[in-house]
Enzyme design. Sequence first.
Site, mmCIF file in Angstrom:
data_model
loop_
_atom_site.group_PDB
_atom_site.id
_atom_site.type_symbol
_atom_site.label_atom_id
_atom_site.label_comp_id
_atom_site.label_asym_id
_atom_site.label_seq_id
_atom_site.Cartn_x
_atom_site.Cartn_y
_atom_site.Cartn_z
ATOM 1 N N ARG A 62 -7.325 49.022 21.805
ATOM 2 C CA ARG A 62 -6.113 48.361 21.272
ATOM 3 C C ARG A 62 -4.841 49.137 21.598
ATOM 4 O O ARG A 62 -3.736 48.590 21.595
ATOM 5 C CB ARG A 62 -6.261 48.135 19.771
ATOM 6 C CG ARG A 62 -5.470 46.938 19.306
ATOM 7 C CD ARG A 62 -5.511 46.614 17.829
ATOM 8 N NE ARG A 62 -6.716 46.889 17.123
ATOM 9 C CZ ARG A 62 -6.872 47.927 16.279
ATOM 10 N NH1 ARG A 62 -5.893 48.790 16.092
ATOM 11 N NH2 ARG A 62 -8.002 48.085 15.636
ATOM 12 N N TYR A 116 15.486 29.403 21.653
ATOM 13 C CA TYR A 116 14.224 28.727 21.993
ATOM 14 C C TYR A 116 13.603 28.201 20.693
ATOM 15 O O TYR A 116 13.534 28.929 19.698
ATOM 16 C CB TYR A 116 13.325 29.761 22.677
ATOM 17 C CG TYR A 116 11.962 29.286 23.078
ATOM 18 C CD1 TYR A 116 11.798 28.162 23.878
ATOM 19 C CD2 TYR A 116 10.832 29.988 22.687
ATOM 20 C CE1 TYR A 116 10.538 27.751 24.261
ATOM 21 C CE2 TYR A 116 9.562 29.588 23.079
ATOM 22 C CZ TYR A 116 9.428 28.463 23.862
ATOM 23 O OH TYR A 116 8.180 28.057 24.243
ATOM 24 N N ASP A 188 16.837 37.788 24.027
ATOM 25 C CA ASP A 188 15.824 37.119 24.846
ATOM 26 C C ASP A 188 16.428 36.981 26.240
ATOM 27 O O ASP A 188 17.313 36.160 26.476
ATOM 28 C CB ASP A 188 15.478 35.743 24.240
ATOM 29 C CG ASP A 188 14.377 35.027 25.010
ATOM 30 O OD1 ASP A 188 14.213 35.305 26.216
ATOM 31 O OD2 ASP A 188 13.696 34.175 24.406
ATOM 32 N N LYS A 213 6.986 33.802 32.413
ATOM 33 C CA LYS A 213 7.846 33.098 33.375
ATOM 34 C C LYS A 213 7.943 33.893 34.688
ATOM 35 O O LYS A 213 7.007 33.885 35.459
ATOM 36 C CB LYS A 213 9.235 32.840 32.768
ATOM 37 C CG LYS A 213 9.243 32.446 31.293
ATOM 38 C CD LYS A 213 8.526 31.157 31.001
ATOM 39 C CE LYS A 213 8.494 30.921 29.490
ATOM 40 N NZ LYS A 213 7.559 29.902 29.087
HETATM 41 C C1 LIG Z 1 13.726 31.438 26.634
HETATM 42 C C2 LIG Z 1 12.282 31.552 26.262
HETATM 43 N N1 LIG Z 1 11.899 32.572 25.485
HETATM 44 C C3 LIG Z 1 10.622 32.712 25.102
HETATM 45 C C4 LIG Z 1 9.661 31.812 25.482
HETATM 46 C C5 LIG Z 1 8.261 31.964 24.972
HETATM 47 O O1 LIG Z 1 7.399 32.497 25.903
HETATM 48 P P1 LIG Z 1 5.827 32.196 25.812
HETATM 49 O O2 LIG Z 1 5.654 30.774 26.227
HETATM 50 O O3 LIG Z 1 5.238 33.199 26.739
HETATM 51 O O4 LIG Z 1 5.406 32.422 24.394
HETATM 52 C C6 LIG Z 1 10.010 30.736 26.294
HETATM 53 C C7 LIG Z 1 8.983 29.758 26.729
HETATM 54 O O5 LIG Z 1 9.273 28.725 27.274
HETATM 55 C C8 LIG Z 1 11.360 30.601 26.678
HETATM 56 O O6 LIG Z 1 11.762 29.546 27.419
#
Ligand SMILES: Cc1ncc(COP(=O)(O)O)c(C=O)c1O
Length: 397
Positions: A62, A116, A188, A213
């Site tokens: 872990r 998001y 983010d 992504k």
């Molecule tokens: C701007 C943004 N932050 C975070 C995330 C979340 O990532 P995950 O899908 O890996 O949980 C996304 C997913 O589309 C996103 O568009």
Amino acid sequence: MNETDTPKGTSTRVVTAGRRKEWTQGIVNTPVWRASTILYDSVADLRAAGARDTHHRLFYGRRGTPTQWSLADALTELEPGAEGTFLYPSGVAAIAAALLSVLSPGDEVLIPDTAYDPTRSLANGLLARMGIATRFYDPLIGAGMADVISDTTRAILLESPGSLTFEVQDVPAIVAAARARGVTTLLDNTWATPLFFPAIAHGIDLTILACTKYVVGHSDVMLGSVTAAPGHFARLRDTSFQLGQVASPDDCWLGSRGLRTMAIRLRQHEQSALQIAHWLQDQPEVATVLHPALPGCPGHETFMRDFSGSSGLFSFVLQGGDERARAALIDGLAHFGIGYSWGGYESLAIPVDPQRHRSVTRRADAGPMVRLQIGLEDPEDLIADLAAGLARFAAIG
Ligand SMILES: Cc1ncc(COP(=O)(O)O)c(C=O)c1O
């Protein structure tokens, strides 16, 4: 690789970062070190291992293995001024751990109205249940943030550009207001990545990537990361350990493999997306193109000041038309898949309705909206596909 040779350029760092000889064993890519149990030679060794800092030391699965450490270190090296990175099994898990490392019951967190949507759900759900209050704010508030911060504000989350509508935030102004009140900032940074916006260098305390992504880049792995400025990493790591967070070695191996081509992929995403965004701007069926590098996008001037590039995700607003006309546009596309996520090599198109996910800002759009993820296909093929889609839209709308 000689570790004393310090690579300078970003692309060079993308290729070399995190590839320590002791972890790679001389192989180009750090192999997959899978582990739960680590074996010790004696009771004394076992006890000693538990007593010392386990950072970059095998202890228990872990706590990670060189496969995870290699990717984490690579991401740290891409953020000038950062102390360390922790990895998570998704971007949302990374956002949750980062916020939980800062917030306690009675605290308030400020979240942009363009966050998001699952970030909103986290705030309105788990955080609220823990007695942590959220106030949503206008992402374009800039220096006005000084008037929004209250005595209980402990953290400000930023997401720039914003989800679906791509408002670019004035990070330096918000950071200055936060610092004046001792408030932690989290960003983010999934859209720009540290390649186009080095967040720690811009004063952010905790920068978050949905590595799902652009880092992974191939639409086949869920992964997240949080990279911390000095003074914030120990708490992030402790919180993540307490939550039991671990990203699998196999997924991290794929993340590292994707990372090595991220710089060149991003440049191609950028170039193709800009070509398509400019073309869309000239189409009579399109009212507005929401791409940070285009003047019509809120925060465009901030983008030009702070970012060194743009990636492959943007939206456009149709001129009039309804749900059925928008669906006709999207359903018939040959080169765009219909599905969530982005950052992979393939193009995607989805209908988006941002007002459903906003609570303090209002939009008055001329028609329905479409979000595009521009992949690595020939942009001319994508333009021809979109031209046929707009013709289908016009025929109904
Ligand atoms: C701007 C943004 N932050 C975070 C995330 C979340 O990532 P995950 O899908 O890996 O949980 C996304 C997913 O589309 C996103 O568009």
